[in-house]
Design a protein around this motif. Sequence first.
Motif, PDB file in Angstrom:
ATOM      1  N   TYR A  29      24.489  -6.241   0.377  1.00  0.00           N
ATOM      2  CA  TYR A  29      24.412  -4.218   1.060  1.00  0.00           C
ATOM      3  C   TYR A  29      22.919  -4.588   0.627  1.00  0.00           C
ATOM      4  N   LYS A  30      22.399  -5.185  -0.689  1.00  0.00           N
ATOM      5  CA  LYS A  30      20.844  -4.896  -0.908  1.00  0.00           C
ATOM      6  C   LYS A  30      20.459  -5.976  -0.284  1.00  0.00           C
ATOM      7  N   ASP A  31      20.635  -7.255   0.006  1.00  0.00           N
ATOM      8  CA  ASP A  31      20.295  -8.042   0.756  1.00  0.00           C
ATOM      9  C   ASP A  31      19.675  -7.855   2.340  1.00  0.00           C
ATOM     10  N   GLU A  32      20.622  -7.133   3.148  1.00  0.00           N
ATOM     11  CA  GLU A  32      20.528  -6.538   4.005  1.00  0.00           C
ATOM     12  C   GLU A  32      19.789  -5.403   4.140  1.00  0.00           C
ATOM     13  N   TRP A  33      19.606  -4.856   3.045  1.00  0.00           N
ATOM     14  CA  TRP A  33      17.890  -3.573   3.032  1.00  0.00           C
ATOM     15  C   TRP A  33      17.083  -4.164   2.431  1.00  0.00           C
ATOM     16  N   GLU A  34      16.952  -5.221   2.017  1.00  0.00           N
ATOM     17  CA  GLU A  34      15.676  -5.976   1.711  1.00  0.00           C
ATOM     18  C   GLU A  34      15.368  -6.268   2.975  1.00  0.00           C
ATOM     19  N   ARG A  35      15.717  -7.527   4.078  1.00  0.00           N
ATOM     20  CA  ARG A  35      15.320  -8.099   4.633  1.00  0.00           C
ATOM     21  C   ARG A  35      14.981  -6.711   6.041  1.00  0.00           C
ATOM     22  N   MET A  36      15.786  -5.584   6.055  1.00  0.00           N
ATOM     23  CA  MET A  36      15.187  -4.382   7.129  1.00  0.00           C
ATOM     24  C   MET A  36      13.848  -4.279   6.592  1.00  0.00           C
ATOM     25  N   ARG A  37      13.895  -4.207   5.500  1.00  0.00           N
ATOM     26  CA  ARG A  37      12.166  -3.622   5.001  1.00  0.00           C
ATOM     27  C   ARG A  37      11.080  -4.457   4.790  1.00  0.00           C
ATOM     28  N   LEU A  38      11.638  -6.228   4.802  1.00  0.00           N
ATOM     29  CA  LEU A  38      10.355  -7.303   5.146  1.00  0.00           C
ATOM     30  C   LEU A  38      10.183  -6.940   6.705  1.00  0.00           C
ATOM     31  N   LEU A  39      11.230  -6.694   7.337  1.00  0.00           N
ATOM     32  CA  LEU A  39      10.555  -6.897   8.960  1.00  0.00           C
ATOM     33  C   LEU A  39       9.309  -5.445   9.461  1.00  0.00           C
ATOM     34  N   ALA A  40      10.505  -4.536   8.670  1.00  0.00           N
ATOM     35  CA  ALA A  40       9.925  -2.735   9.193  1.00  0.00           C
ATOM     36  C   ALA A  40       8.497  -3.327   8.624  1.00  0.00           C
ATOM     37  N   ALA A  41       7.976  -3.719   7.383  1.00  0.00           N
ATOM     38  CA  ALA A  41       6.901  -3.735   7.850  1.00  0.00           C
ATOM     39  C   ALA A  41       5.599  -5.091   8.076  1.00  0.00           C
ATOM     40  N   ILE A  42       5.805  -6.520   8.236  1.00  0.00           N
ATOM     41  CA  ILE A  42       5.613  -7.089   9.325  1.00  0.00           C
ATOM     42  C   ILE A  42       5.906  -6.817  10.581  1.00  0.00           C
ATOM     43  N   VAL A  43       6.575  -5.373  11.652  1.00  0.00           N
ATOM     44  CA  VAL A  43       5.757  -5.046  12.562  1.00  0.00           C
ATOM     45  C   VAL A  43       5.165  -4.198  11.585  1.00  0.00           C
ATOM     46  N   ILE A  44       5.015  -2.975  11.035  1.00  0.00           N
ATOM     47  CA  ILE A  44       4.420  -2.166  11.455  1.00  0.00           C
ATOM     48  C   ILE A  44       2.453  -2.988  10.526  1.00  0.00           C
ATOM     49  N   GLN A  45       2.287  -3.893   9.681  1.00  0.00           N
ATOM     50  CA  GLN A  45       1.264  -4.266   8.862  1.00  0.00           C
ATOM     51  C   GLN A  45       0.359  -4.337  10.389  1.00  0.00           C
ATOM     52  N   PRO A  46       0.418  -4.466  11.541  1.00  0.00           N
ATOM     53  CA  PRO A  46      -1.027  -4.970  11.959  1.00  0.00           C
ATOM     54  C   PRO A  46      -1.212  -3.835  12.548  1.00  0.00           C
ATOM     55  N   HIS A  47      -0.534  -2.654  12.835  1.00  0.00           N
ATOM     56  CA  HIS A  47      -1.608  -1.338  12.964  1.00  0.00           C
ATOM     57  C   HIS A  47      -1.723  -0.184  11.998  1.00  0.00           C
ATOM     58  N   VAL A  48      -1.476  -1.017  10.947  1.00  0.00           N
ATOM     59  CA  VAL A  48      -2.192   0.061   9.395  1.00  0.00           C
ATOM     60  C   VAL A  48      -3.780  -0.732   8.883  1.00  0.00           C
ATOM     61  N   LYS A  49      -4.373   0.085   8.299  1.00  0.00           N
ATOM     62  CA  LYS A  49      -5.586  -0.748   8.266  1.00  0.00           C
ATOM     63  C   LYS A  49      -5.804  -1.164   6.556  1.00  0.00           C
ATOM     64  N   ASN A  50      -5.015  -0.865   5.565  1.00  0.00           N
ATOM     65  CA  ASN A  50      -5.118  -1.567   4.603  1.00  0.00           C
ATOM     66  C   ASN A  50      -3.349  -2.812   4.285  1.00  0.00           C
ATOM     67  N   LYS A  51      -3.575  -3.020   3.567  1.00  0.00           N
ATOM     68  CA  LYS A  51      -2.065  -4.344   3.448  1.00  0.00           C
ATOM     69  C   LYS A  51      -1.166  -3.473   3.101  1.00  0.00           C
ATOM     70  N   LEU A  52       0.070  -3.494   3.555  1.00  0.00           N
ATOM     71  CA  LEU A  52       0.865  -3.320   3.235  1.00  0.00           C
ATOM     72  C   LEU A  52       2.073  -3.923   2.667  1.00  0.00           C
ATOM     73  N   THR A  53       3.066  -3.368   1.628  1.00  0.00           N
ATOM     74  CA  THR A  53       3.369  -4.336   1.119  1.00  0.00           C
ATOM     75  C   THR A  53       4.859  -3.600   1.480  1.00  0.00           C
ATOM     76  N   PRO A  54       6.447  -4.268   1.239  1.00  0.00           N
ATOM     77  CA  PRO A  54       7.233  -3.838   2.062  1.00  0.00           C
ATOM     78  C   PRO A  54       7.662  -2.384   0.358  1.00  0.00           C
ATOM     79  N   GLU A  55       7.609  -3.027  -0.506  1.00  0.00           N
ATOM     80  CA  GLU A  55       8.268  -2.095  -2.224  1.00  0.00           C
ATOM     81  C   GLU A  55       6.908  -0.953  -1.310  1.00  0.00           C
ATOM     82  N   LYS A  56       5.907  -0.275  -1.159  1.00  0.00           N
ATOM     83  CA  LYS A  56       4.806   0.608  -0.779  1.00  0.00           C
ATOM     84  C   LYS A  56       5.730   1.108   0.656  1.00  0.00           C
ATOM     85  N   LEU A  57       6.210  -0.104   1.619  1.00  0.00           N
ATOM     86  CA  LEU A  57       6.853   1.163   2.752  1.00  0.00           C
ATOM     87  C   LEU A  57       7.863   1.152   2.653  1.00  0.00           C
TER      88      LEU A  57
END
Length: 94
Positions: A29-57
């Motif tokens: 269960y946790k692994d699925e959420w971690e993968r989703m969080r990482l994917l979301a951070a990768i997708v959103i990163q080009p659209h934000v000015k500051n560095k965004l970590t999956p944990e912050k997102l």
Amino acid sequence: MSFDDFCGLTPEEFGCICRAFHDQRETDYKDEWERMRLLAAIVIQPHVKNKLTPEKLLPLPWDKAQQRKQHPAKPMSKEESRRRFERVVSTMDS
């Protein structure tokens, strides 16, 4: 597990199997959420000015527990350890 294997289990063995099954399900269960969080951070990163970590997102409930594990409690002195041991022994005698 076959029915015969199940019937041959002691209560302690059954408890260990249940705990292992639960731990595996929780890890999946946790692994699925971690993968989703990482994917979301990768997708959103080009659209934000500051560095965004999956944990912050997307902070997840178990992130706080992991941070507590990284800062272990200070070790007890011999005297504190002895007093704690005596407290435990006294509760077992009651």
